[in-house]
Enzyme design. Structure first.
Site, PDB file in Angstrom:
ATOM      1  N   ASP A 113     149.730  -7.437  86.619  1.00  0.00           N
ATOM      2  CA  ASP A 113     150.566  -6.830  85.573  1.00  0.00           C
ATOM      3  C   ASP A 113     150.150  -7.264  84.171  1.00  0.00           C
ATOM      4  O   ASP A 113     150.822  -6.922  83.198  1.00  0.00           O
ATOM      5  CB  ASP A 113     152.039  -7.151  85.812  1.00  0.00           C
ATOM      6  CG  ASP A 113     152.347  -8.640  85.706  1.00  0.00           C
ATOM      7  OD1 ASP A 113     151.391  -9.440  85.596  1.00  0.00           O
ATOM      8  OD2 ASP A 113     153.541  -9.000  85.717  1.00  0.00           O
ATOM      9  N   GLY A 114     149.065  -8.042  84.064  1.00  0.00           N
ATOM     10  CA  GLY A 114     148.549  -8.430  82.758  1.00  0.00           C
ATOM     11  C   GLY A 114     148.940  -9.816  82.301  1.00  0.00           C
ATOM     12  O   GLY A 114     148.472 -10.278  81.258  1.00  0.00           O
ATOM     13  N   GLU A 115     149.817 -10.505  83.033  1.00  0.00           N
ATOM     14  CA  GLU A 115     150.199 -11.860  82.647  1.00  0.00           C
ATOM     15  C   GLU A 115     148.985 -12.785  82.672  1.00  0.00           C
ATOM     16  O   GLU A 115     148.120 -12.691  83.544  1.00  0.00           O
ATOM     17  CB  GLU A 115     151.267 -12.401  83.596  1.00  0.00           C
ATOM     18  CG  GLU A 115     152.620 -11.749  83.426  1.00  0.00           C
ATOM     19  CD  GLU A 115     153.661 -12.356  84.361  1.00  0.00           C
ATOM     20  OE1 GLU A 115     153.337 -13.345  85.054  1.00  0.00           O
ATOM     21  OE2 GLU A 115     154.791 -11.827  84.408  1.00  0.00           O
ATOM     22  N   ASP A 168     139.905  -6.461  44.255  1.00  0.00           N
ATOM     23  CA  ASP A 168     141.271  -6.307  43.749  1.00  0.00           C
ATOM     24  C   ASP A 168     141.630  -7.555  42.947  1.00  0.00           C
ATOM     25  O   ASP A 168     140.884  -8.538  42.920  1.00  0.00           O
ATOM     26  CB  ASP A 168     142.276  -6.073  44.881  1.00  0.00           C
ATOM     27  CG  ASP A 168     142.170  -7.126  45.971  1.00  0.00           C
ATOM     28  OD1 ASP A 168     141.916  -8.311  45.650  1.00  0.00           O
ATOM     29  OD2 ASP A 168     142.317  -6.773  47.156  1.00  0.00           O
ATOM     30  N   LYS A 220     142.676  -1.367  41.569  1.00  0.00           N
ATOM     31  CA  LYS A 220     142.991  -0.272  42.491  1.00  0.00           C
ATOM     32  C   LYS A 220     144.451  -0.358  42.899  1.00  0.00           C
ATOM     33  O   LYS A 220     145.098  -1.387  42.760  1.00  0.00           O
ATOM     34  CB  LYS A 220     142.104  -0.346  43.747  1.00  0.00           C
ATOM     35  CG  LYS A 220     142.392  -1.540  44.652  1.00  0.00           C
ATOM     36  CD  LYS A 220     141.526  -1.514  45.876  1.00  0.00           C
ATOM     37  CE  LYS A 220     141.775  -2.734  46.765  1.00  0.00           C
ATOM     38  NZ  LYS A 220     143.089  -2.781  47.369  1.00  0.00           N
ATOM     39  N   THR A 241     138.861  -1.665  57.787  1.00  0.00           N
ATOM     40  CA  THR A 241     138.378  -0.291  57.987  1.00  0.00           C
ATOM     41  C   THR A 241     137.235   0.053  57.045  1.00  0.00           C
ATOM     42  O   THR A 241     136.652   1.130  57.146  1.00  0.00           O
ATOM     43  CB  THR A 241     139.509   0.721  57.771  1.00  0.00           C
ATOM     44  OG1 THR A 241     139.992   0.595  56.431  1.00  0.00           O
ATOM     45  CG2 THR A 241     140.648   0.482  58.751  1.00  0.00           C
ATOM     46  N   ALA A 242     136.916  -0.851  56.112  1.00  0.00           N
ATOM     47  CA  ALA A 242     135.818  -0.708  55.140  1.00  0.00           C
ATOM     48  C   ALA A 242     136.082   0.359  54.090  1.00  0.00           C
ATOM     49  O   ALA A 242     135.174   0.710  53.328  1.00  0.00           O
ATOM     50  CB  ALA A 242     134.484  -0.437  55.846  1.00  0.00           C
ATOM     51  N   GLY A 243     137.312   0.840  54.020  1.00  0.00           N
ATOM     52  CA  GLY A 243     137.624   1.829  52.991  1.00  0.00           C
ATOM     53  C   GLY A 243     137.538   1.245  51.592  1.00  0.00           C
ATOM     54  O   GLY A 243     136.937   1.847  50.689  1.00  0.00           O
TER      55      GLY A 243
END
Length: 331
Positions: free
Chosen positions: A43-45, A177, A200, A231-233
């Site tokens: 179950d991912g535990e 920035d 910006k 995201t490199a924007g």
């Protein structure tokens, strides 16, 4: 493996997020990584088993809480609990990349401060110390009621540019920035170069709009520095704005290469000549970007671990890489 570290009570373990970096850190210290097994139930535990005695040991756990952030964070918390219950003397979390660091304040009504929540969870789980690298917001150190050693990657990045001959008045270090001006000033001091600032505004998360450039960039080689590239924007828009203002060429650098979503394609298609990052985050297999150059923080973190363990000052590590290597030779 070089010379072995003299204290058998110092142990380093790696969880799943960045084993290659953990191996470099252990090698810099002069140790083999400790033996653990990590498995998952259907179950991912997460199940963690420490496969050697750590009773009375000073243990360092290497885990960046990068993608998948929640899985890596939960794995870390379970490991801390396992070490505490196995009677470790001290539990030291080595977190080269601190996930959730961008949620460090309430920017809007009814928002969580998740960076503080993560700090609480790590502390309550049983950690005695955190060693991290270039926090998105330095004030996160104050979210912990345990010691935090905050290393910076700027000296390593500076050394790369110095070796390439990118320094002096022909180079401008650019902050993407206003919040990154202190970081840009540190790099500019190493390179003996002026700085510029990109003004910006961000209308919504992961979307940025370049507004204006403060500083002279015409005919200059520009180096944009940030703590992370997600995201490199921001970086690609900044590079385009600099070139529009007459910049000769643009380089980009950061400590944490998150590189999510369209980041690789954006960087590949941009006019940025090189993107210099550290290995604080392990890149997925198959991810390829010709202009990506990776610098390891393994020696830096390894030296910091030795100095913390030996109750020596960590501040000499805030220097160029070649001086760091000289410091390592002292031992």
């Amino acid at each position: 493996m070089g010379k072995h570290y003299k204290d058998p009570k110092l142990k380093i373990f790696s969880l799943s997020s960045n084993r290659p970096l953990a191996e470099k850190i252990a090698e810099a210290v002069g140790l083999e990584l400790g033996k653990i097994s990590i498995s998952r139930f259907s179950d991912g535990e997460v199940k963690v088993n420490v496969e050697e005695s750590i009773r009375g040991a000073h243990v360092y756990i290497v885990q960046s809480t990068s993608d998948p952030v929640n899985d890596n964070l939960m794995e870390l918390l379970i490991m801390i609990d396992a070490l505490r219950r196995a009677s470790a003397k001290t539990i030291n979390v080595v977190m080269p990349y601190y996930g959730y660091a961008r949620q460090e304040r309430k920017a809007q009504s009814r928002e969580p401060i998740t960076a503080k929540l993560v700090a609480n969870m790590i502390t309550i789980a049983g950690a005695d110390r955190v060693l991290t690298l270039d926090l998105h917001a330095p004030q996160i150190q104050g979210f912990f009621d345990i010691p935090v050693d905050h290393l910076i990657g700027v000296p390593l990045l500076a050394d790369y540019f110095l070796e390439k001959g990118l320094f002096g008045e022909d180079v401008v270090v650019v902050s993407p920035d206003h919040g990154g001006v202190v970081r840009a000033r540190k790099l500019a001091d190493f390179l003996k170069s002026p700085i510029a600032i990109i003004d910006k505004r961000r209308p919504r998360p992961n979307v940025s709009e370049v507004m204006n450039i403060i500083g002279d960039v015409a005919g200059k080689k520009c180096i944009i520095i940030d703590d992370m590239i997600d995201t490199a924007g921001t970086i690609t828009l900044a590079a385009a704005a600099l070139l529009d203002k007459g910049a000769d060429s643009v380089y980009a650098c950061c400590t944490h290469a998150v590189l999510s979503g369209p980041a690789v394609d954006r960087l590949d298609e941009s006019d940025i000549r090189e993107v210099i990052v550290t290995d604080s985050i392990q890149q997925p297999e198959g991810r390829h970007l010709d202009k990506l150059q990776t610098i390891s923080v393994g020696t830096l973190v390894g030296e910091a671990i030795k100095r913390i363990h030996e109750n020596r000052s960590v501040s000499p590590l805030f220097q160029e890489k070649f001086k760091l290597e000289d410091l390592s030779k002292e031992d």
